[in-house]
Design a protein around this motif. Structure first.
Motif, PDB file in Angstrom:
ATOM      1  N   ASP A 160      46.245  27.244  39.066  1.00  0.00           N
ATOM      2  CA  ASP A 160      47.123  27.541  37.932  1.00  0.00           C
ATOM      3  C   ASP A 160      47.424  26.243  37.214  1.00  0.00           C
ATOM      4  OD1 ASP A 160      48.568  29.047  36.168  1.00  0.00           O
ATOM      5  OD2 ASP A 160      50.193  29.537  37.546  1.00  0.00           O
ATOM      6  N   GLU A 161      47.925  26.369  35.983  1.00  0.00           N
ATOM      7  CA  GLU A 161      48.225  25.185  35.172  1.00  0.00           C
ATOM      8  C   GLU A 161      49.679  25.198  34.728  1.00  0.00           C
ATOM      9  OE1 GLU A 161      49.113  25.642  31.822  1.00  0.00           O
ATOM     10  OE2 GLU A 161      48.718  27.790  31.980  1.00  0.00           O
ATOM     11  N   ALA A 162      50.136  24.064  34.237  1.00  0.00           N
ATOM     12  CA  ALA A 162      51.474  23.928  33.658  1.00  0.00           C
ATOM     13  C   ALA A 162      51.393  23.024  32.444  1.00  0.00           C
ATOM     14  CB  ALA A 162      52.451  23.345  34.683  1.00  0.00           C
ATOM     15  N   GLY A 163      52.147  23.380  31.415  1.00  0.00           N
ATOM     16  CA  GLY A 163      52.209  22.543  30.221  1.00  0.00           C
ATOM     17  C   GLY A 163      51.285  22.952  29.105  1.00  0.00           C
ATOM     18  N   ARG A 164      50.715  24.122  29.211  1.00  0.00           N
ATOM     19  CA  ARG A 164      49.757  24.555  28.186  1.00  0.00           C
ATOM     20  C   ARG A 164      50.414  24.675  26.812  1.00  0.00           C
ATOM     21  NH1 ARG A 164      45.380  29.502  28.931  1.00  0.00           N
ATOM     22  NH2 ARG A 164      44.770  29.681  26.749  1.00  0.00           N
ATOM     23  N   GLY A 165      51.663  25.159  26.760  1.00  0.00           N
ATOM     24  CA  GLY A 165      52.317  25.378  25.480  1.00  0.00           C
ATOM     25  C   GLY A 165      53.168  24.229  24.985  1.00  0.00           C
ATOM     26  N   CYS A 166      53.075  23.080  25.635  1.00  0.00           N
ATOM     27  CA  CYS A 166      53.920  21.938  25.261  1.00  0.00           C
ATOM     28  C   CYS A 166      53.414  21.237  24.006  1.00  0.00           C
ATOM     29  CB  CYS A 166      53.975  20.938  26.408  1.00  0.00           C
ATOM     30  SG  CYS A 166      54.839  21.568  27.855  1.00  0.00           S
ATOM     31  N   LEU A 167      54.314  20.541  23.346  1.00  0.00           N
ATOM     32  CA  LEU A 167      53.957  19.731  22.175  1.00  0.00           C
ATOM     33  C   LEU A 167      53.567  18.310  22.563  1.00  0.00           C
ATOM     34  CD1 LEU A 167      56.864  20.726  19.743  1.00  0.00           C
ATOM     35  CD2 LEU A 167      54.604  21.794  19.991  1.00  0.00           C
ATOM     36  N   ALA A 168      53.944  17.893  23.766  1.00  0.00           N
ATOM     37  CA  ALA A 168      53.711  16.514  24.194  1.00  0.00           C
ATOM     38  C   ALA A 168      53.318  16.489  25.664  1.00  0.00           C
ATOM     39  CB  ALA A 168      54.968  15.666  23.986  1.00  0.00           C
ATOM     40  N   GLY A 169      52.588  15.440  26.010  1.00  0.00           N
ATOM     41  CA  GLY A 169      52.227  15.230  27.398  1.00  0.00           C
ATOM     42  C   GLY A 169      50.943  15.938  27.796  1.00  0.00           C
ATOM     43  N   PRO A 170      50.502  15.697  29.021  1.00  0.00           N
ATOM     44  CA  PRO A 170      49.264  16.286  29.523  1.00  0.00           C
ATOM     45  C   PRO A 170      49.453  17.719  29.984  1.00  0.00           C
ATOM     46  CG  PRO A 170      50.239  14.869  31.183  1.00  0.00           C
ATOM     47  CD  PRO A 170      51.138  14.787  29.982  1.00  0.00           C
ATOM     48  N   VAL A 171      48.333  18.391  30.222  1.00  0.00           N
ATOM     49  CA  VAL A 171      48.358  19.643  30.958  1.00  0.00           C
ATOM     50  C   VAL A 171      48.000  19.311  32.404  1.00  0.00           C
ATOM     51  CG1 VAL A 171      45.943  20.240  30.384  1.00  0.00           C
ATOM     52  CG2 VAL A 171      47.546  22.029  31.050  1.00  0.00           C
ATOM     53  N   TYR A 172      48.743  19.877  33.327  1.00  0.00           N
ATOM     54  CA  TYR A 172      48.519  19.681  34.757  1.00  0.00           C
ATOM     55  C   TYR A 172      47.978  20.980  35.345  1.00  0.00           C
ATOM     56  CZ  TYR A 172      50.880  15.181  35.693  1.00  0.00           C
ATOM     57  OH  TYR A 172      51.216  13.851  35.771  1.00  0.00           O
ATOM     58  N   ALA A 173      47.143  20.867  36.348  1.00  0.00           N
ATOM     59  CA  ALA A 173      46.704  22.040  37.105  1.00  0.00           C
ATOM     60  C   ALA A 173      46.732  21.687  38.579  1.00  0.00           C
ATOM     61  CB  ALA A 173      45.298  22.463  36.691  1.00  0.00           C
ATOM     62  N   ALA A 174      46.860  22.710  39.401  1.00  0.00           N
ATOM     63  CA  ALA A 174      46.809  22.526  40.850  1.00  0.00           C
ATOM     64  C   ALA A 174      45.824  23.520  41.441  1.00  0.00           C
ATOM     65  CB  ALA A 174      48.186  22.710  41.481  1.00  0.00           C
ATOM     66  N   ALA A 175      45.208  23.115  42.533  1.00  0.00           N
ATOM     67  CA  ALA A 175      44.375  23.991  43.348  1.00  0.00           C
ATOM     68  C   ALA A 175      44.944  23.942  44.759  1.00  0.00           C
ATOM     69  CB  ALA A 175      42.917  23.528  43.335  1.00  0.00           C
ATOM     70  N   VAL A 176      45.179  25.102  45.349  1.00  0.00           N
ATOM     71  CA  VAL A 176      45.820  25.178  46.665  1.00  0.00           C
ATOM     72  C   VAL A 176      45.062  26.154  47.554  1.00  0.00           C
ATOM     73  CG1 VAL A 176      47.931  25.689  47.938  1.00  0.00           C
ATOM     74  CG2 VAL A 176      48.088  24.682  45.648  1.00  0.00           C
ATOM     75  N   ILE A 177      44.717  25.701  48.744  1.00  0.00           N
ATOM     76  CA  ILE A 177      44.171  26.571  49.784  1.00  0.00           C
ATOM     77  C   ILE A 177      45.245  26.724  50.847  1.00  0.00           C
ATOM     78  CG2 ILE A 177      42.362  26.897  51.523  1.00  0.00           C
ATOM     79  CD1 ILE A 177      40.573  25.018  49.875  1.00  0.00           C
ATOM     80  N   LEU A 178      45.717  27.952  51.051  1.00  0.00           N
ATOM     81  CA  LEU A 178      46.753  28.214  52.032  1.00  0.00           C
ATOM     82  C   LEU A 178      46.155  28.828  53.296  1.00  0.00           C
ATOM     83  CD1 LEU A 178      49.562  29.882  49.865  1.00  0.00           C
ATOM     84  CD2 LEU A 178      49.516  27.521  50.719  1.00  0.00           C
ATOM     85  N   PRO A 179      46.814  28.630  54.432  1.00  0.00           N
ATOM     86  CA  PRO A 179      46.425  29.402  55.615  1.00  0.00           C
ATOM     87  C   PRO A 179      46.619  30.891  55.334  1.00  0.00           C
ATOM     88  CG  PRO A 179      47.997  27.651  56.189  1.00  0.00           C
ATOM     89  CD  PRO A 179      47.958  27.727  54.701  1.00  0.00           C
ATOM     90  N   ASP A 180      45.780  31.718  55.944  1.00  0.00           N
ATOM     91  CA  ASP A 180      45.866  33.161  55.683  1.00  0.00           C
ATOM     92  C   ASP A 180      47.229  33.743  56.040  1.00  0.00           C
ATOM     93  OD1 ASP A 180      43.292  33.191  54.776  1.00  0.00           O
ATOM     94  OD2 ASP A 180      42.424  34.120  56.572  1.00  0.00           O
TER      95      ASP A 180
END
Length: 209
Positions: free
Chosen positions: A27-47
């Motif tokens: 998922d990502e964060a900051g897509r709709g912002c006027l300033a700054g980068p867009v961040y994304a994360a990838a997470v593998i969780l235990p089942d």
């Protein structure tokens, strides 16, 4: 897909879509912002990972996100952050930048994913790893929800640091999103090198002379 238990109506999201494989939620964060980068994360969780608070980061308070972040980072099989800055966003557009940030997060995982699930409805092939998109996936699967929490908290942390450099824009509060106060500050002080030049920085009724 959520279970309700007890009188607190706590939601326990399933950790993943496909159990038994290293599945990365993105998922990502900051897509709709006027300033700054867009961040994304990838997470593998235990089942078997579960936490009653884990949900779409937008539905959580900042305090709960901050509490969840170290829990996710400590208990995940693997997690990573990808970043695309505002200059690159301006070059390739925000959709491509959001997907690129997810690819960079996937690149940084210490465990190679065997499957990928993504919040939203757009993605691009990542090597030969099978992927599936889910609209509102951050409210359906724990690994995507965890990615939304990490992307949001890491980006907020960055914008708070940038607030110290440019306090007049209120990034400690608005994190770069298009609030009235943020747009008013842009109208008054102009744009910084962290603003996205291809975004509508001012309201339509405002005119630059």
């Amino acid at each position: 897909m959520t279970k309700v238990s007890g009188q607190q109506h706590e939601h326990h999201l399933p950790a993943c879509y496909s159990a038994g494989v290293f599945e990365a939620g993105c998922d990502e964060a900051g897509r709709g912002c006027l300033a700054g980068p867009v961040y994304a994360a990838a997470v593998i969780l235990p089942d078997d990972f579960s936490h009653p608070w884990l949900n779409d980061s937008k539905k959580l308070t900042e305090k709960r996100r901050d509490i969840l972040r170290p829990i996710i980072e400590e208990q995940a099989v693997a997690w990573a952050i990808g970043v695309v800055d505002n200059a690159e966003i301006d070059r390739i557009n925000i959709l491509n930048a959001s997907i690129l940030a997810m690819h960079r997060a996937l690149d940084a995982l210490v465990v190679r994913p065997q499957a990928i699930i993504v919040d939203g409805n757009r993605f691009k092939n990542y090597s030969d790893v099978p992927w599936t998109t889910f609209v509102k996936g951050d409210g359906r699967f724990g690994n995507i929800a965890a990615a939304s929490v990490l992307a949001k908290t890491h980006r907020d942390e960055y914008m708070k640091r940038m607030h110290e450099r440019y306090p007049q824009y209120g990034w400690d509060v608005n994190k770069g999103y298009p609030t009235r106060a943020h747009r008013d500050a842009i109208a008054h002080y102009g744009a910084t090198e962290l603003h996205r030049a291809t975004f509508r920085l001012l309201d339509n009724q405002l005119t630059l002379f």
